[in-house]
Design a protein around this motif. Structure first.
Motif, PDB file in Angstrom:
ATOM      1  N   ARG A  69     -10.884 -23.771 -25.761  1.00 12.30           N
ATOM      2  CA  ARG A  69     -10.157 -22.960 -24.974  1.00 12.30           C
ATOM      3  C   ARG A  69     -10.905 -21.540 -25.063  1.00 12.30           C
ATOM      4  N   VAL A  70     -11.517 -21.081 -23.907  1.00 11.80           N
ATOM      5  CA  VAL A  70     -11.853 -19.791 -23.799  1.00 11.80           C
ATOM      6  C   VAL A  70     -10.741 -18.778 -23.727  1.00 11.80           C
ATOM      7  N   LEU A  71     -10.915 -17.880 -24.536  1.00 13.27           N
ATOM      8  CA  LEU A  71      -9.739 -16.847 -24.603  1.00 13.27           C
ATOM      9  C   LEU A  71     -10.327 -15.439 -23.732  1.00 13.27           C
ATOM     10  N   SER A  72     -11.475 -15.254 -23.534  1.00  8.89           N
ATOM     11  CA  SER A  72     -11.970 -14.108 -23.020  1.00  8.89           C
ATOM     12  C   SER A  72     -13.296 -14.030 -22.779  1.00  8.89           C
ATOM     13  N   SER A  73     -14.246 -13.681 -21.951  1.00  6.51           N
ATOM     14  CA  SER A  73     -15.502 -13.506 -21.603  1.00  6.51           C
ATOM     15  C   SER A  73     -15.931 -12.204 -21.134  1.00  6.51           C
ATOM     16  N   TRP A  74     -17.105 -11.468 -21.524  1.00  7.29           N
ATOM     17  CA  TRP A  74     -17.294 -10.377 -21.148  1.00  7.29           C
ATOM     18  C   TRP A  74     -18.608  -9.971 -21.285  1.00  7.29           C
ATOM     19  N   ILE A  75     -19.388  -8.786 -20.969  1.00  4.90           N
ATOM     20  CA  ILE A  75     -20.658  -8.464 -21.118  1.00  4.90           C
ATOM     21  C   ILE A  75     -20.672  -7.276 -21.706  1.00  4.90           C
TER      22      ILE A  75
ATOM     23  N   THR B  87     -27.730   0.396 -29.167  1.00  2.77           N
ATOM     24  CA  THR B  87     -26.734   1.323 -29.066  1.00  2.77           C
ATOM     25  C   THR B  87     -25.915   0.972 -27.793  1.00  2.77           C
ATOM     26  N   VAL B  88     -24.314   0.640 -27.827  1.00  2.00           N
ATOM     27  CA  VAL B  88     -23.497   0.431 -26.986  1.00  2.00           C
ATOM     28  C   VAL B  88     -22.993   1.453 -26.106  1.00  2.00           C
ATOM     29  N   SER B  89     -23.316   1.117 -24.765  1.00  2.00           N
ATOM     30  CA  SER B  89     -23.111   1.940 -23.662  1.00  2.00           C
ATOM     31  C   SER B  89     -22.074   1.560 -22.680  1.00  2.00           C
ATOM     32  N   GLY B  90     -21.123   0.377 -23.079  1.00  2.00           N
ATOM     33  CA  GLY B  90     -20.219   0.036 -22.320  1.00  2.00           C
ATOM     34  C   GLY B  90     -20.014  -1.532 -22.049  1.00  2.00           C
ATOM     35  N   PHE B  91     -18.968  -1.866 -21.557  1.00  2.00           N
ATOM     36  CA  PHE B  91     -18.700  -3.296 -21.382  1.00  2.00           C
ATOM     37  C   PHE B  91     -18.184  -3.676 -19.681  1.00  2.00           C
ATOM     38  N   ILE B  92     -18.529  -4.811 -19.506  1.00  2.00           N
ATOM     39  CA  ILE B  92     -17.981  -5.421 -18.250  1.00  2.00           C
ATOM     40  C   ILE B  92     -16.989  -6.550 -18.726  1.00  2.00           C
TER      41      ILE B  92
END
Length: 298
Positions: free
Chosen positions: A122-128, A136-141
């Protein structure tokens, strides 16, 4: 191109002439564990994702020289993976490594991630995750790949020169013949546009795994379940297709590279990757036939 079976990257000219390769199985620099995606930025640097092993992104020069690597989102260089990834995973989750990678017009590196149940069903969440070229992380979708009934696995995605995005989404929880498959088109500032459903007709999909934009905004989809490639207009309406329309396996071919005219007669076996160049030439990773197919559009 990604050569998953040999855990390596290979480079060819547009006519199929071999240029270079690098990689091999393993956990070290310039080695891969279930290599899954590749993208090239405006400077020629190459970004490669690994779904297994360290669940990381590796960065190379255009000639294949190793530059750096980073693992799960938020991990600082040189820190412990298990410790740093803990905030992203709960007891009932397994973090699947980055499945695909793309470079945006803003120069950021976008990678797709999925949380699975411990049974990996089962997929619980998907994101970018959006990161600078040094990781360096600048954000998430995050507001993608779900509806009132499903959370979808991100099988592939692409970004065009305006920042418009398209996601190939698969319902992993249900059986393949009872689940759903679709595209989600996201234009910043506008509601998502969902295209397609499970089926064999035009603008329907069985297992879309690779997507790409053409220069004119057209969307190209490699459907490993139906053994075909579809071309859609920017709003998701079908324009053309190549390959078998009903999921009929084709006889394996021995050609490592095939160029074909725009007549729809090419056969595929589980096509998983796709790219389109500036003049509209389509390149398809015909995975089941172990080859690259070039389609010259008329």
């Amino acid at each position: 191109m990604v050569d998953t079976g040999n855990e390596r990257i290979q480079r060819f000219s547009r006519d199929g002439i071999f240029l270079s390769s690098w990689g091999g199985p393993g956990p070290g620099p310039s080695q891969f564990t279930y290599i899954s995606g590749v993208a090239v930025d405006a400077t020629g640097d190459v970004y490669v994702t690994e779904t297994g092993g360290a669940k990381r992104v590796q960065r190379f020069t255009s000639a294949g020289s190793y530059r750096e690597a980073w693992a799960a989102p938020g991990i600082a260089h040189g820190t412990d993976f298990a410790m740093e990834v803990a905030p992203f995973v709960t007891a009932d989750m397994v973090l699947q490594g980055p499945k695909d990678v793309a470079v945006g017009p803003d120069g950021l590196i976008y990678t797709s991630w999925t949380h699975l149940s411990n049974g990996l069903i089962r997929v619980l969440s998907s994101w970018i995750c959006c990161q600078s070229p040094d990781g360096t992380v600048s954000g998430f979708i995050t507001a993608i790949a779900y509806d009132t009934l499903h959370t979808y696995e991100l099988a592939g995605f692409a970004i065009d020169r305006t920042g418009r995005m398209v996601f190939a989404e698969i319902d992993r929880y249900a059986m393949e013949d009872a689940g759903d498959s679709r595209l989600e088109i996201v234009d910043r500032g506008l509601p998502s546009l969902v295209v397609g459903r499970l089926g064999v007709e035009a603008d329907e999909f069985m297992r879309p795994t690779g997507v790409a934009f053409g220069r004119d905004g057209a969307i190209y989809v490699a459907d490993a379940g139906l053994n075909r490639v579809q071309k859609l207009n920017p709003d998701g309406r079908p324009l053309a297709s190549w390959g078998q329309p009903c999921g009929v396996p084709c006889v394996p071919r021995m050609d490592a590279f095939e160029a074909t005219a725009d007549n729809g007669q090419v056969e595929f076996s589980s096509p998983c990757g796709i790219a389109v160049d500036e003049v509209g030439t389509i390149f398809v990773a015909d995975t089941g036939n172990h080859r690259i197919v070039r389609i010259d559009q008329g």
